[in-house]
Motif scaffolding. Structure first.
Motif, PDB file in Angstrom:
ATOM      1  N   ILE A 207       0.838  -1.198   0.000  1.00 28.84           N
ATOM      2  CA  ILE A 207       0.000   0.000   0.000  1.00 28.84           C
ATOM      3  C   ILE A 207       0.874   1.250   0.000  1.00 28.84           C
ATOM      4  CG2 ILE A 207      -1.767   1.309   1.231  1.00 28.84           C
ATOM      5  CD1 ILE A 207      -2.740  -1.283   2.483  1.00 28.84           C
ATOM      6  N   TRP A 208       0.556   2.174  -0.900  1.00 32.28           N
ATOM      7  CA  TRP A 208       1.164   3.510  -0.894  1.00 32.28           C
ATOM      8  C   TRP A 208       0.096   4.488  -0.431  1.00 32.28           C
ATOM      9  CZ3 TRP A 208       4.590   4.921  -5.708  1.00 32.28           C
ATOM     10  CH2 TRP A 208       5.670   4.019  -5.795  1.00 32.28           C
ATOM     11  N   THR A 209       0.395   5.278   0.592  1.00 29.67           N
ATOM     12  CA  THR A 209      -0.588   6.200   1.171  1.00 29.67           C
ATOM     13  C   THR A 209      -0.036   7.609   1.267  1.00 29.67           C
ATOM     14  OG1 THR A 209      -1.500   4.388   2.523  1.00 29.67           O
ATOM     15  CG2 THR A 209      -2.068   6.637   3.174  1.00 29.67           C
ATOM     16  N   ASP A 210      -0.824   8.578   0.789  1.00 32.61           N
ATOM     17  CA  ASP A 210      -0.480   9.991   0.957  1.00 32.61           C
ATOM     18  C   ASP A 210      -0.780  10.372   2.401  1.00 32.61           C
ATOM     19  OD1 ASP A 210      -0.316  12.755   1.054  1.00 32.61           O
ATOM     20  OD2 ASP A 210      -1.191  13.043  -0.930  1.00 32.61           O
ATOM     21  N   LYS A 211       0.247  10.595   3.192  1.00 31.39           N
ATOM     22  CA  LYS A 211       0.063  10.840   4.622  1.00 31.39           C
ATOM     23  C   LYS A 211      -0.522  12.213   4.927  1.00 31.39           C
ATOM     24  CE  LYS A 211       4.888  12.311   5.302  1.00 31.39           C
ATOM     25  NZ  LYS A 211       6.166  11.976   6.008  1.00 31.39           N
TER      26      LYS A 211
ATOM     27  N   SER B 150      -6.920   3.768   2.806  1.00 31.15           N
ATOM     28  CA  SER B 150      -5.957   2.690   3.021  1.00 31.15           C
ATOM     29  C   SER B 150      -6.297   1.892   4.278  1.00 31.15           C
ATOM     30  CB  SER B 150      -4.528   3.232   3.092  1.00 31.15           C
ATOM     31  OG  SER B 150      -4.377   4.133   4.158  1.00 31.15           O
ATOM     32  N   LYS B 151      -6.816   2.571   5.312  1.00 31.07           N
ATOM     33  CA  LYS B 151      -7.219   1.864   6.534  1.00 31.07           C
ATOM     34  C   LYS B 151      -8.345   0.878   6.244  1.00 31.07           C
ATOM     35  CE  LYS B 151     -10.202   3.563   9.426  1.00 31.07           C
ATOM     36  NZ  LYS B 151     -10.913   4.370  10.456  1.00 31.07           N
ATOM     37  N   TYR B 152      -9.368   1.340   5.534  1.00 30.25           N
ATOM     38  CA  TYR B 152     -10.497   0.451   5.239  1.00 30.25           C
ATOM     39  C   TYR B 152     -10.102  -0.647   4.260  1.00 30.25           C
ATOM     40  CZ  TYR B 152     -13.681   3.637   7.665  1.00 30.25           C
ATOM     41  OH  TYR B 152     -14.326   4.403   8.617  1.00 30.25           O
ATOM     42  N   PHE B 153      -9.207  -0.343   3.313  1.00 30.20           N
ATOM     43  CA  PHE B 153      -8.756  -1.386   2.397  1.00 30.20           C
ATOM     44  C   PHE B 153      -7.970  -2.454   3.158  1.00 30.20           C
ATOM     45  CE2 PHE B 153      -5.433  -3.243  -0.276  1.00 30.20           C
ATOM     46  CZ  PHE B 153      -6.214  -3.860  -1.237  1.00 30.20           C
ATOM     47  N   ARG B 154      -7.090  -2.018   4.043  1.00 23.47           N
ATOM     48  CA  ARG B 154      -6.305  -2.962   4.840  1.00 23.47           C
ATOM     49  C   ARG B 154      -7.230  -3.911   5.613  1.00 23.47           C
ATOM     50  NH1 ARG B 154      -4.620   0.279   8.478  1.00 23.47           N
ATOM     51  NH2 ARG B 154      -3.243   1.396   7.061  1.00 23.47           N
ATOM     52  N   GLN B 155      -8.277  -3.351   6.211  1.00 25.87           N
ATOM     53  CA  GLN B 155      -9.212  -4.164   6.986  1.00 25.87           C
ATOM     54  C   GLN B 155      -9.961  -5.148   6.091  1.00 25.87           C
ATOM     55  OE1 GLN B 155     -11.713  -1.234   8.889  1.00 25.87           O
ATOM     56  NE2 GLN B 155     -10.179  -0.701  10.442  1.00 25.87           N
ATOM     57  N   SER B 156     -10.502  -4.648   4.985  1.00 28.17           N
ATOM     58  CA  SER B 156     -11.314  -5.500   4.097  1.00 28.17           C
ATOM     59  C   SER B 156     -10.474  -6.591   3.438  1.00 28.17           C
ATOM     60  CB  SER B 156     -11.984  -4.645   3.015  1.00 28.17           C
ATOM     61  OG  SER B 156     -12.903  -3.748   3.580  1.00 28.17           O
TER      62      SER B 156
END
Length: 389
Positions: free
Chosen positions: A172-176, A185-191
């Motif tokens: 995952i690449w996330t714009d902080k 990214s949080k919801y994708f990680r969970q799902s």
């Protein structure tokens, strides 16, 4: 003589505005709806189409006779230049100009800079594109979303990647610096994890200048994920695709609705815009009557078809406000907020909108779009609560 006196008195009262029927004074006034959008800067690729969609909706409403006994709708638009300070100033300006409601923005940060000011005054704010599902809770009962929540679009893309592409691992690449990106990214990680997927690594960046370092670290670690998931704004996402593909990394790339932009094709170019999958709003590839009518009207107004779903979301956001005004029979702020909360079965271009699951967040279908050699193709549809594919 008595008749002459009566007529003279009536004329004087009319000049003073004392004997006008209750609705007559309002008939001549326009209904002002504010529109806050970033028409320049990084968010312009999704905000410019949204404002065009909103202006088109207003034009069609006015052509059909307006609202509340013929009052015309006036969209008061302000360019906030992808600048949070300009956003707050623009919100204050709109509130001083007599708007009855406001729409705007495709990003959570900008909604949070503007919507609380409207909430404080009890005026409705409908965000056309922001997708943080906590927004109504954070702002209040007068904040409404035209788009689905990040939890839904993340669940949809995770399900597609897992079931259709058989992806079992992801980087995952996330714009902080973006609340939208961090939430997605949080919801994708969970799902993805609930579906048995493994997140090998999450890398953060603050601008596209960080991408060469991320790519170097990716290659040095010899990472071999099934998917690279990018949570970022439209311009950064397009730059990421360009640099990843330019570095000869051919792993499928996935993302959320910020990928639904012309920038995804123009920045990397058609050759590099390949093997990409993203969640977006049910518009691209749809053939329902609302969609066909919208595309025809948009093409007639602007000389080209809408490029993405954000034009349709702006159209729907203004349409929701208009529906609430009709339902309330007034532009009084408290009545409009109540009417919006009771919107049920509104047939928008991006799907049927009902505020049922939680106040201010609609349950809507999510479309999965694939990009092959610079061409968009609708691949799949996900519906909240539907256990079947």
């Amino acid at each position: 003589m008595q008749k002459g006196i009566t007529l003279l008195l009536a004329a004087c009262l009319l000049m003073a505005g004392a004997v006008l029927p209750a609705g007559a004074a309002e008939t001549a006034e326009t209904i002002k709806i504010g529109a806050l959008y970033n028409l320049t800067g990084d968010m312009a690729p999704i905000d410019v189409p949204s404002l065009k969609g909103a202006r088109l909706q207003a034009k069609l409403i006015n052509r059909a006779g307006g609202l509340l006994n013929g009052r015309q709708v006036e969209v008061v638009g302000i360019d906030t230049r992808t600048d949070l300070k300009a956003t707050a100033a623009a919100a204050h300006k709109l509130l001083s100009q007599g708007v009855v409601a406001a729409i705007g923005y495709g990003d959570t940060n900008f909604v949070m800079a503007a919507a609380p000011l409207f909430q404080k005054r009890g005026l409705p704010f409908v965000t056309s594109g922001a997708t943080l599902p906590d927004l109504p809770r954070l702002v209040g009962n007068c904040l409404f979303m035209a788009a689905f929540g990040d939890n839904d679009q993340a669940a949809a893309i995770a399900k597609f990647l897992s079931s259709r592409l058989k992806a079992r691992s992801a980087v995952i690449w996330t714009d902080k610096n973006m609340d939208f990106a961090k939430a997605l990214s949080k919801y994708f990680r969970q799902s993805f994890s609930l579906l048995g997927g493994k997140i090998i690594k999450e890398q953060f960046f603050s601008s596209p200048q960080d991408f060469p370092g991320l790519i170097a670290a990716f290659k040095a670690a010899r990472l071999k994920p099934d998917i690279i998931f990018i949570a970022a704004g439209p311009e950064a996402a397009a730059q990421a695709v360009k640099q990843i593909r330019g570095a000869a990394i051919n792993i499928p790339i996935a993302g959320g609705d910020s990928f639904d932009s012309d920038a995804l094709l123009t920045v990397p170019g058609p050759k590099l815009a390949h093997d990409i999958y993203f969640a977006s709003h049910s518009f691209r590839g749809e053939t329902g009557p609302e969609v066909r009518s919208f595309i025809t009207a948009y093409r007639r107004e602007y000389g080209r078809p809408p490029a993405d779903a954000f034009a349709a979301l702006g159209f729907d956001a203004l349409g929701i406000v208009a529906a609430a005004i009709k339902q309330a029979g007034t532009t009084a702020p408290a009545a409009l907020c109540r009417a919006l909360a009771h919107i049920q079965g509104y047939h928008g271009v991006t799907g049927i909108i009902s505020y049922t699951r939680s106040s201010g967040v609609p349950e809507k279908p999510v479309a999965i779009i694939g990009v092959t050699k610079g061409h968009f193709q609708r691949l799949w549809s996900w519906v909240p609560g539907n256990k079947k594919e």
